[in-house]
Design a protein around this motif. Structure first.
Motif, PDB file in Angstrom:
ATOM      1  N   PHE A  19     -95.468-113.940   4.964  1.00 58.17           N
ATOM      2  CA  PHE A  19     -94.943-113.851   3.481  1.00 58.17           C
ATOM      3  C   PHE A  19     -96.056-114.883   2.641  1.00 58.17           C
ATOM      4  O   PHE A  19     -95.215-115.016   1.579  1.00 58.17           O
ATOM      5  CB  PHE A  19     -93.559-114.188   3.491  1.00 58.17           C
ATOM      6  N   CYS A  78     -86.840-118.514  -4.578  1.00 61.44           N
ATOM      7  CA  CYS A  78     -85.622-118.768  -4.075  1.00 61.44           C
ATOM      8  C   CYS A  78     -85.373-120.109  -3.530  1.00 61.44           C
ATOM      9  O   CYS A  78     -86.471-120.922  -3.585  1.00 61.44           O
ATOM     10  CB  CYS A  78     -85.358-117.783  -2.763  1.00 61.44           C
ATOM     11  N   HIS A  97     -97.372-113.389  -0.313  1.00 55.99           N
ATOM     12  CA  HIS A  97     -96.672-112.195  -0.820  1.00 55.99           C
ATOM     13  C   HIS A  97     -96.070-112.374  -2.225  1.00 55.99           C
ATOM     14  O   HIS A  97     -95.330-113.180  -2.662  1.00 55.99           O
ATOM     15  CB  HIS A  97     -95.474-112.071   0.331  1.00 55.99           C
ATOM     16  N   PRO A  98     -96.511-111.149  -2.840  1.00 51.97           N
ATOM     17  CA  PRO A  98     -95.851-111.182  -4.300  1.00 51.97           C
ATOM     18  C   PRO A  98     -94.341-111.198  -4.688  1.00 51.97           C
ATOM     19  O   PRO A  98     -93.854-112.021  -5.280  1.00 51.97           O
ATOM     20  CB  PRO A  98     -96.305-109.702  -4.798  1.00 51.97           C
ATOM     21  N   HIS A  99     -93.503-110.749  -3.645  1.00 55.57           N
ATOM     22  CA  HIS A  99     -92.310-110.914  -3.794  1.00 55.57           C
ATOM     23  C   HIS A  99     -91.692-112.293  -3.682  1.00 55.57           C
ATOM     24  O   HIS A  99     -90.776-112.600  -4.350  1.00 55.57           O
ATOM     25  CB  HIS A  99     -91.394-109.956  -2.803  1.00 55.57           C
ATOM     26  N   MET A 100     -92.150-113.125  -2.980  1.00 54.65           N
ATOM     27  CA  MET A 100     -92.102-114.545  -2.924  1.00 54.65           C
ATOM     28  C   MET A 100     -92.462-115.346  -4.176  1.00 54.65           C
ATOM     29  O   MET A 100     -91.848-116.271  -4.432  1.00 54.65           O
ATOM     30  CB  MET A 100     -92.703-115.180  -1.801  1.00 54.65           C
ATOM     31  N   THR A 101     -93.244-114.884  -4.826  1.00 51.85           N
ATOM     32  CA  THR A 101     -93.523-115.584  -6.351  1.00 51.85           C
ATOM     33  C   THR A 101     -92.664-114.934  -7.469  1.00 51.85           C
ATOM     34  O   THR A 101     -92.299-115.443  -8.529  1.00 51.85           O
ATOM     35  CB  THR A 101     -95.201-115.420  -6.642  1.00 51.85           C
ATOM     36  N   ILE A 102     -92.411-113.626  -7.341  1.00 54.26           N
ATOM     37  CA  ILE A 102     -91.684-112.844  -8.437  1.00 54.26           C
ATOM     38  C   ILE A 102     -90.215-113.439  -8.523  1.00 54.26           C
ATOM     39  O   ILE A 102     -89.623-113.601  -9.481  1.00 54.26           O
ATOM     40  CB  ILE A 102     -91.784-111.276  -8.190  1.00 54.26           C
ATOM     41  N   PHE A 103     -89.595-113.504  -6.996  1.00 53.33           N
ATOM     42  CA  PHE A 103     -88.295-113.733  -7.019  1.00 53.33           C
ATOM     43  C   PHE A 103     -88.214-115.087  -6.222  1.00 53.33           C
ATOM     44  O   PHE A 103     -87.895-115.057  -4.959  1.00 53.33           O
ATOM     45  CB  PHE A 103     -87.674-112.769  -6.206  1.00 53.33           C
ATOM     46  N   VAL A 120     -80.689-111.261   0.140  1.00 56.09           N
ATOM     47  CA  VAL A 120     -81.493-110.161   0.689  1.00 56.09           C
ATOM     48  C   VAL A 120     -82.010-110.504   2.108  1.00 56.09           C
ATOM     49  O   VAL A 120     -81.990-111.754   2.395  1.00 56.09           O
ATOM     50  CB  VAL A 120     -82.703-110.156  -0.439  1.00 56.09           C
ATOM     51  N   VAL A 150     -84.753-109.268   5.204  1.00 54.74           N
ATOM     52  CA  VAL A 150     -85.834-108.396   5.950  1.00 54.74           C
ATOM     53  C   VAL A 150     -85.965-108.640   7.253  1.00 54.74           C
ATOM     54  O   VAL A 150     -85.782-109.778   7.786  1.00 54.74           O
ATOM     55  CB  VAL A 150     -87.251-108.401   5.008  1.00 54.74           C
TER      56      VAL A 150
END
Length: 52
Positions: free
Chosen positions: A25, A36, A28-34, A9, A11
């Motif tokens: 970030f 890496c 940021h919720p995407h950094m905890t949900i997904f 992914v 951005v």
């Protein structure tokens, strides 16, 4: 020569510095949900963003 890139992914963000781009970030919720293994910040050449 073979090359491997595990990037799945990406951005593109516009920021005044690497630090401010990375700061976008934090929390940021995407950094905890997904989660890496790594995040890379790369410089793209183009017009400089204007200071706010």
């Amino acid at each position: 020569m073979d090359a491997v890139n595990e990037m799945t992914v990406f951005v593109v963000v516009r920021a005044l510095s690497h630090e401010s781009a990375a700061g976008m970030f934090e929390g940021h919720p995407h950094m905890t949900i997904f989660p890496c293994d790594a995040v890379g910040v790369k410089l793209l050449l183009g017009p400089a963003p204007e200071a706010k």
